[in-house]
Structure formats: C-alpha cells, structure tokens
Design a protein around this motif. Structure first.
Motif, PDB file in Angstrom:
ATOM      1  N   MET A 171       8.993   2.381  -7.551  1.00 45.90           N
ATOM      2  CA  MET A 171       8.176   2.379  -8.768  1.00 45.90           C
ATOM      3  C   MET A 171       7.959   0.973  -9.302  1.00 45.90           C
ATOM      4  O   MET A 171       6.944   0.692  -9.911  1.00 45.90           O
ATOM      5  CB  MET A 171       8.817   3.263  -9.812  1.00 45.90           C
ATOM      6  N   SER A 224      -5.489  13.175  -1.306  1.00 48.14           N
ATOM      7  CA  SER A 224      -4.042  13.169  -1.090  1.00 48.14           C
ATOM      8  C   SER A 224      -3.568  12.173  -0.025  1.00 48.14           C
ATOM      9  O   SER A 224      -2.603  11.440  -0.235  1.00 48.14           O
ATOM     10  CB  SER A 224      -3.605  14.580  -0.733  1.00 48.14           C
ATOM     11  N   ASP A 225      -4.258  12.143   1.122  1.00 49.85           N
ATOM     12  CA  ASP A 225      -3.756  11.309   2.212  1.00 49.85           C
ATOM     13  C   ASP A 225      -4.420   9.940   2.289  1.00 49.85           C
ATOM     14  O   ASP A 225      -4.172   9.180   3.222  1.00 49.85           O
ATOM     15  CB  ASP A 225      -3.932  12.032   3.552  1.00 49.85           C
ATOM     16  N   PRO A 263       6.383  14.345   2.325  1.00 49.50           N
ATOM     17  CA  PRO A 263       7.478  13.672   1.619  1.00 49.50           C
ATOM     18  C   PRO A 263       8.651  13.395   2.559  1.00 49.50           C
ATOM     19  O   PRO A 263       8.833  14.091   3.555  1.00 49.50           O
ATOM     20  CB  PRO A 263       7.874  14.674   0.525  1.00 49.50           C
ATOM     21  N   PRO A 279       0.813  -1.215   0.000  1.00 45.16           N
ATOM     22  CA  PRO A 279       0.000   0.000   0.000  1.00 45.16           C
ATOM     23  C   PRO A 279       0.851   1.271   0.000  1.00 45.16           C
ATOM     24  O   PRO A 279       1.944   1.307   0.557  1.00 45.16           O
ATOM     25  CB  PRO A 279      -0.809  -0.116   1.299  1.00 45.16           C
ATOM     26  N   ALA A 280       0.319   2.304  -0.666  1.00 45.02           N
ATOM     27  CA  ALA A 280       0.973   3.608  -0.645  1.00 45.02           C
ATOM     28  C   ALA A 280      -0.125   4.651  -0.583  1.00 45.02           C
ATOM     29  O   ALA A 280      -1.257   4.400  -0.975  1.00 45.02           O
ATOM     30  CB  ALA A 280       1.826   3.793  -1.902  1.00 45.02           C
ATOM     31  N   LEU A 312       3.796  11.639  -6.342  1.00 47.62           N
ATOM     32  CA  LEU A 312       5.187  12.134  -6.326  1.00 47.62           C
ATOM     33  C   LEU A 312       6.104  11.276  -7.192  1.00 47.62           C
ATOM     34  O   LEU A 312       7.144  11.748  -7.657  1.00 47.62           O
ATOM     35  CB  LEU A 312       5.718  12.165  -4.890  1.00 47.62           C
ATOM     36  N   GLN A 313       5.722  10.015  -7.416  1.00 46.68           N
ATOM     37  CA  GLN A 313       6.549   9.160  -8.280  1.00 46.68           C
ATOM     38  C   GLN A 313       6.650   9.727  -9.686  1.00 46.68           C
ATOM     39  O   GLN A 313       7.600   9.441 -10.407  1.00 46.68           O
ATOM     40  CB  GLN A 313       5.964   7.750  -8.336  1.00 46.68           C
ATOM     41  N   GLY A 314       5.659  10.514 -10.070  1.00 46.33           N
ATOM     42  CA  GLY A 314       5.716  11.153 -11.383  1.00 46.33           C
ATOM     43  C   GLY A 314       6.879  12.129 -11.515  1.00 46.33           C
ATOM     44  O   GLY A 314       7.268  12.499 -12.620  1.00 46.33           O
ATOM     45  N   SER A 355       6.079   1.895   2.748  1.00 45.45           N
ATOM     46  CA  SER A 355       6.808   1.069   1.772  1.00 45.45           C
ATOM     47  C   SER A 355       7.812   1.841   0.916  1.00 45.45           C
ATOM     48  O   SER A 355       8.215   1.356  -0.126  1.00 45.45           O
ATOM     49  CB  SER A 355       5.830   0.289   0.889  1.00 45.45           C
ATOM     50  N   TRP A 375      -0.580  10.646  -2.295  1.00 49.43           N
ATOM     51  CA  TRP A 375       0.462  11.639  -2.565  1.00 49.43           C
ATOM     52  C   TRP A 375       1.809  10.999  -2.879  1.00 49.43           C
ATOM     53  O   TRP A 375       2.563  11.497  -3.713  1.00 49.43           O
ATOM     54  CB  TRP A 375       0.568  12.666  -1.429  1.00 49.43           C
ATOM     55  N   GLU A 376       2.090   9.864  -2.220  1.00 49.88           N
ATOM     56  CA  GLU A 376       3.346   9.165  -2.527  1.00 49.88           C
ATOM     57  C   GLU A 376       3.351   8.708  -3.989  1.00 49.88           C
ATOM     58  O   GLU A 376       4.348   8.798  -4.693  1.00 49.88           O
ATOM     59  CB  GLU A 376       3.496   7.918  -1.641  1.00 49.88           C
ATOM     60  N   PHE A 377       2.179   8.212  -4.382  1.00 47.50           N
ATOM     61  CA  PHE A 377       2.005   7.709  -5.734  1.00 47.50           C
ATOM     62  C   PHE A 377       2.213   8.834  -6.751  1.00 47.50           C
ATOM     63  O   PHE A 377       2.920   8.667  -7.749  1.00 47.50           O
ATOM     64  CB  PHE A 377       0.593   7.129  -5.824  1.00 47.50           C
ATOM     65  N   LEU A 397       7.780   5.469 -15.980  1.00 47.22           N
ATOM     66  CA  LEU A 397       8.091   6.551 -15.042  1.00 47.22           C
ATOM     67  C   LEU A 397       9.571   6.897 -15.073  1.00 47.22           C
ATOM     68  O   LEU A 397      10.038   7.710 -14.279  1.00 47.22           O
ATOM     69  CB  LEU A 397       7.675   6.147 -13.628  1.00 47.22           C
ATOM     70  N   ALA A 429       3.069  18.169  -7.544  1.00 47.67           N
ATOM     71  CA  ALA A 429       2.198  17.029  -7.245  1.00 47.67           C
ATOM     72  C   ALA A 429       0.846  17.508  -6.722  1.00 47.67           C
ATOM     73  O   ALA A 429      -0.206  16.998  -7.106  1.00 47.67           O
ATOM     74  CB  ALA A 429       2.876  16.111  -6.235  1.00 47.67           C
ATOM     75  N   VAL A 482       6.754  18.823  -4.597  1.00 37.44           N
ATOM     76  CA  VAL A 482       5.536  18.723  -3.785  1.00 37.44           C
ATOM     77  C   VAL A 482       4.459  19.628  -4.360  1.00 37.44           C
ATOM     78  O   VAL A 482       3.294  19.245  -4.488  1.00 37.44           O
ATOM     79  CB  VAL A 482       5.849  19.087  -2.321  1.00 37.44           C
ATOM     80  N   ARG A 497      -0.674  11.523 -11.405  1.00 32.96           N
ATOM     81  CA  ARG A 497       0.737  11.159 -11.456  1.00 32.96           C
ATOM     82  C   ARG A 497       1.312  11.427 -12.841  1.00 32.96           C
ATOM     83  O   ARG A 497       2.440  11.913 -12.975  1.00 32.96           O
ATOM     84  CB  ARG A 497       0.922   9.685 -11.099  1.00 32.96           C
ATOM     85  N   MET A 523       0.343  15.772   2.780  1.00 32.09           N
ATOM     86  CA  MET A 523       1.528  15.314   2.063  1.00 32.09           C
ATOM     87  C   MET A 523       2.766  15.459   2.928  1.00 32.09           C
ATOM     88  O   MET A 523       3.050  16.532   3.434  1.00 32.09           O
ATOM     89  CB  MET A 523       1.664  16.163   0.786  1.00 32.09           C
TER      90      MET A 523
END
Lengths: 284, 345
Positions: free
Chosen positions: B232, A158-159, B3, A116-117, A124-126, B289, A120-122, B243, A145, A142, A177, B1
């Motif tokens: 990713m 987001s959360d 980070p 799970p993520a 940010l991968q972009g 994770s 917002w983490e997802f 990505l 995103a 940030v 993303r 958020m």
C-alpha cells in the motif's frame, strides 16, 4: 458543565442523541503554520455541519478556501485545533488507522503507483484493514472486490494494468477500492478533476446510486459549481478558510453570494428539477 | 483475479531454491582448482553425516573449508542486501534505492571500521568484542539512512532526485572518511578495497555464520510482517494511511530491520553494490510487485546472484581473483542507468 454536554462526551450516548446523523462536524477549526513561533499561514475557522446516511455533501469553494483541509480533518488525517468530528459518535481523529480505514474511505486527487499493479490487486488493497497484515485474501475478500468493481461498471478492467487504463477508468477503479473498504463514510477530493465531461457524469451518477443503495454518507470536495448543484443534497460553501453557508443547493446558489465567493460574474437559473444552474459570464 | 495463495508462494520459492542449489553446486565445482562432481558429492555427504575427519584429500579441504563457507556467506549477504534493497525501494518510493546507492553500505563500512579501531582499547569479553563490528555497522547504516531520509524530504514529501543525490553525496563523503582513516591508521583493519568494494573471501569463525543467519531471519521476518503494508505504501504514505496502514510503525520497523540487514552484510563482506538494486527489479518483473511474494523471492534470488557473481570473481582471472563488488558493479551499473533512463525521461 451542564449534564447534557457531559452526556454527549460518551460516544454511544451522543449517537443516540444525534438520532439519524452519521457524520457530525462540530465547530471544527484548524491552523497550519510552518513554525510554531510564527503566525499561522492558513486557518480554518469554526465549521459545523451534519450528514445522514445516503446523503451527498459537497464542499464547494475556490482554490485555497480550505476545502481539502476540511476533508483531511473529516478523514482524521489532521487533528482539529478545536471542535470535534464524530462518525457514528466516535471522534475520527482518535481512531487507529486500521479502525478508521474500516469506516472511512478516501479517494484522493492523484493516485500514482511506484510499480505497476493490476486493477484487481489494487481493489483488493481495500480489504487490508479488514484482515490481518499477513493473511492471504479470502474468498469473501475476492467476492467483495469483484462486487465493488461491478458496482462502478469496471468489472471488465479487473485484469488490466493500472498504468495502462484511461483517467476515467482509473478513477472508477480507485472508487471501487474505496467501496471494497465497505465504509460508512466515503470522502472524495476533486474526483472529477482530470476527467472529461462524460466520465465526470458517469462517476457522479455512480456515486449518487451508490450513496442511495449502500447508504454511504458521501462528502465530495469540488469547485465545479454545476456538478455540486446537480448531485449534492447539501452544500458547504467555503471561502478563504471560512465556512460561509451550509444548506441545500437551492438555498446556497444566490448570484451575489457566488459572484463574491468565486470572484467572477455569473448568473443562476433554476431548472424544472428545482436544482440551480450556474452560467459564468465572460468579462466583455 | 488471481489473489496470492500460500501454495503459489511456496511453489515460486521452491523453483528458486532449486536454482540456488544448482548454482551452489556450480560454485563448489569451479574455481582455481577443479573438482569432479563425484568427489564433490562424496565430500558433501561426509560433511552432512558429520564425518568430516574422513575427508583427507586436498580437494576435499578446498571444497569444505574454503568454498563452502564462502558460498554460505554469499547466500546470507546476497539475501540480506536484496531484502534491504526491496524494503528501501518501497519505503522511500524510489525504484533506484538500494543500500549501496543510498550510502547506507558506506555508513555500515565506516561503522565497522570505527568499531575495529575502538575494540582494542576496550576491556570487554571476546564475545562482546566480536559483536562490536556488526553493531558498529548497524549503527552506521541506521544513522546514514536517517540522514538520507531527511535530506530527501522536501515539504513533507520524499523527492526522488534529491534523495538519490543525497545518498550519492553522503556515500562519497563517507568513503573519503574511510580512506582517511585507512591511510592514517595501520593495523588489522583489512584492506581499503574491502570496505569500498566488498568481497566474500574473509574466513569467519563458525559461530559467526549462526549469528548472521539468525540475524538475517529475524530482520527479514520483521520486514515480512509489514509486507502487505509495503504494497500500500507504493501509492504513497497518505494513501497507505487511509487504507489502514500504521505508517510510522511500519517505517520504524522496516528502517531498523533493513539497517540491521545492511549492517550484518557489510560487517562481514564490505560494501557490495547493486545486488539490492537489480534483484528486486528482476523479481518484480517475473512475479509482480506484491511484497508478500517479492520479499522471499528477492532473498532467494539475491543469494543466487551473489553466489554466482562470486564464482565469476574467483574464476575469470584465476588463479588470482577480483572483488565480487567489482563484478556486481560491472553488471549492476549499466542496469542502474537503464532504470534511471526509464524512470526519469
């Protein structure tokens, strides 16, 4: 070899020659076989089309017509057998994964996470392709995103955990993303497949607005005739690995043609907007 | 958020370092021979200040010469197995992956044994001879993970169930070969249970600790450079590629480094199971994770878990002891079943 085609091999030169064209698919073909000695199981015959910034192109066709293969070729994930695909004058397949991800964002049918993520983490991968691997996300990342989530109306998600939101919400986060990648070209593979009708309209409205505002070139693979008619500026009609027609929906949506491609009786009407509307007729 | 920031990462790791310290003190204190905390502190300070010669009591010798090296070994082996497990789980997209379950540990065991068999027949310098066992273990681990990876692939995709079954089958095949070799060859190969279950009781030459420590840092460092890429990869290789992840490069780096970690650990401690499986899950549960956090916290927690398990192994049936591999299996196997039931309903 003529001097014209020699010039066109130079990326900058061909971009200039192409003028306003951002994506140029030039006589692209592909063959897939399980084993090089055997005849190919699937072939894509030479296909060409061009797209400008802000334009939505729908690749339309029944199952196994080669639309997803064409999308993979455009994404640079597959190398064409012949022909080439240029994005702002650069061959997409020849770019490194990093450079490609800075210019092309792909939204795929399924996106399941192993662990799970949070949304917002997802998103940010972009930003990954724009930074170095080990760098921690900057304030800019940030902000981008957050903007991306807001642009698809998903700021409130987001959360939330990615595995605890609905299919429509998830599709929005995945789109966010892609926006966070700040691409030139946005590719979507059946983005409305598992969405209810309200979520479909919501997603495509968002897509049309984003294409206009951010000047993305959008290529969508779909088999939804009416959604393509409503939202696309150009339709690429595919059947069994062949590109039959390219053009605005009004030119493509002819009853005989669509009946033959989709193997089902249907009727085509033109509404007040000038966009065609298809009704599938039941067999009886 | 929220980070990840360097500050938060350092804070999280510091907490675990404190816990590790406490566990190390406990491990030094308890054992077949009890030692007072005062004596423990006095002797450790003497070691730190290079006055080992002043440690005369038998208790001091037990602590410094027997328990401390064993704890150091537990730290390195536990951390190595946990980092390897974390990497395999991400790369194979399988929450049940771990060097032991995948048969990689058995591959490393067999590689070590073959190296030990070959070594006396070679005329090489003692230094090279000492490197032969870890090299054999690394090659065994790398060969096994390659085999399991290809066994677990179907139509270009990794199939979780096939992958795990492939690992189990390869593991039992390799352990059969190990048993065969152990039964037909005698000589200085250590016991059969060492290679199949693993323990930390074998004393090593001082330079071996340096070798292990440096190898661990290099391999873990290499994996850590791909930490963001591994995040990713949790969504699949294709998505990761879109990505911007150079998937073949990441795969190569991580497989080699994780095989190296497994090989190093197994060559000195045998096949200790389940540490690399359970620890990453615990850390994911607590810290999330993101592999930039997960890799260092899993390394520290793996060290904590194995030192703790080894203390149990030394004390529960004192004055004799059980293999630490038996302790980790007793705790780990039920947790494995829990994870299995949760992931494949």
């Amino acid at each position: 070899m003529s001097s014209g085609s020699a010039l066109a091999r130079n990326p900058a030169e061909s971009a200039r020659l192409a003028g306003d064209v951002r994506l140029s698919v030039e006589q692209v073909s592909y063959a897939h076989s399980a084993n090089p000695a055997q005849a190919p199981l699937f072939t894509l015959e030479a296909t060409s089309f061009q797209a400008k910034p802000g334009e939505i192109v729908a690749i339309l066709g029944p199952n196994a017509s080669g639309k997803s293969t064409l999308l993979k070729l455009i994404a640079g994930a597959l190398a064409p057998l012949s022909g080439r695909i240029l994005l702002n004058g650069f061959v997409t397949h020849a770019l490194t994964p990093r450079t490609r991800a800075q210019r092309i964002a792909v939204v795929q049918q399924e996106s399941t996470l192993l662990f799970p993520a949070r949304a917002w983490e997802f998103v940010l991968q972009g930003r990954h392709a724009h930074g170095r691997s080990l760098r921690f996300e900057s304030q800019d990342d940030v902000l981008i995103a957050k903007n991306a989530l807001a642009q698809v109306g998903a700021a409130g998600l987001s959360d939330r955990w990615m595995d605890q939101i609905s299919g429509g919400e998830k599709q929005r986060v995945i789109l966010a993303r892609a926006l966070a990648q700040q691409p030139l070209l946005l590719l979507l593979d059946e983005p409305t497949l598992h969405l209810d009708i309200a979520a479909q309209i919501g997603l495509l409205d968002a897509l049309r607005r984003l294409a206009a505002e951010n000047r993305y070139t959008v290529v969508v693979v779909t088999h939804e005739l009416n959604l393509a008619a409503e939202y696309a500026d150009q339709v690429v009609l595919m059947q069994r690995g062949r590109c039959l027609r390219v053009g605005p929906p009004a030119n493509i949506y002819q009853r005989e043609l669509l009946e033959q491609v989709f193997q089902t009786p249907l009727s085509v009407e033109f509404g007040s907007s000038g966009r065609p509307r298809v009704t599938v007729l039941s067999g009886t | 958020m929220r980070p990840l920031t360097l500050r938060r990462l350092v804070l999280q790791c510091s907490i675990l370092v404190v816990i590790l310290f406490v566990v190390v003190v406990i491990a030094l204190k308890f054992g077949a021979v009890p030692v007072s905390l005062y004596a423990l502190g006095r002797d450790l300070l003497r070691v730190v200040f290079g006055q080992s010669s002043q440690i005369s009591s038998d208790y001091g010798l037990i602590v410094v010469n027997i328990r401390l090296p064993r704890i150091l070994l537990g730290i390195i082996v536990g951390a190595s197995l946990s980092v390897a497990g974390t990497s395999f789980q991400a790369l194979l997209r399988n929450p049940l992956a771990d060097p032991y379950v995948l048969g990689v540990s058995m591959g490393a065991s067999l590689g070590s044994i073959l190296a030990l068999i070959v070594e006396p027949h070679l005329t090489i310098s003692p230094l090279l001879a000492a490197l032969l066992t870890p090299l054999g273990a690394f090659l065994g681990a790398a060969a096994t993970i390659t085999a399991v990876y290809f066994l677990g692939r179907r139509e270009g995709q990794i199939d979780s169930a096939t992958l795990l079954l492939g690992g189990v089958i390869i593991s039992s095949f390799l352990s059969a070969i190990i048993m065969f070799l152990m039964n037909t060859l005698s000589g200085n190969l250590r016991g059969l249970s060492f290679w199949l279950m693993g323990d930390l009781s074998t004393p090593l030459h001082k330079s071996a600790y340096w070798f292990l420590g440096i190898g661990f840092l290099l391999a873990t460092g290499a994996i850590y450079t791909t930490a963001a890429d591994l995040n990713m990869l949790l969504a699949g290789e294709k998505e990761a590629m879109h990505l911007g992840v150079d998937v073949p490069r990441v795969r190569l780096v991580v497989y080699i480094a994780a095989s190296l970690l497994t090989g190093l650990a197994v060559s000195v401690s045998g096949a200790i199971g389940y540490v690399g499986l359970i620890v990453p899950h615990a850390m994911r549960f607590i810290f999330g994770s993101d592999h930039r956090t997960l890799l260092p916290t899993a390394a520290l927690c793996g060290a904590i878990a194995l030192v703790f398990a080894d203390t149990l192994a030394r004390t529960v049936v004192a004055p004799t002891e059980v293999s630490v591999g038996a302790v980790t299996a007793v705790v780990g196997a039920p947790l494995f079943i829990y994870l299995l039931r949760r992931r494949f309903p």
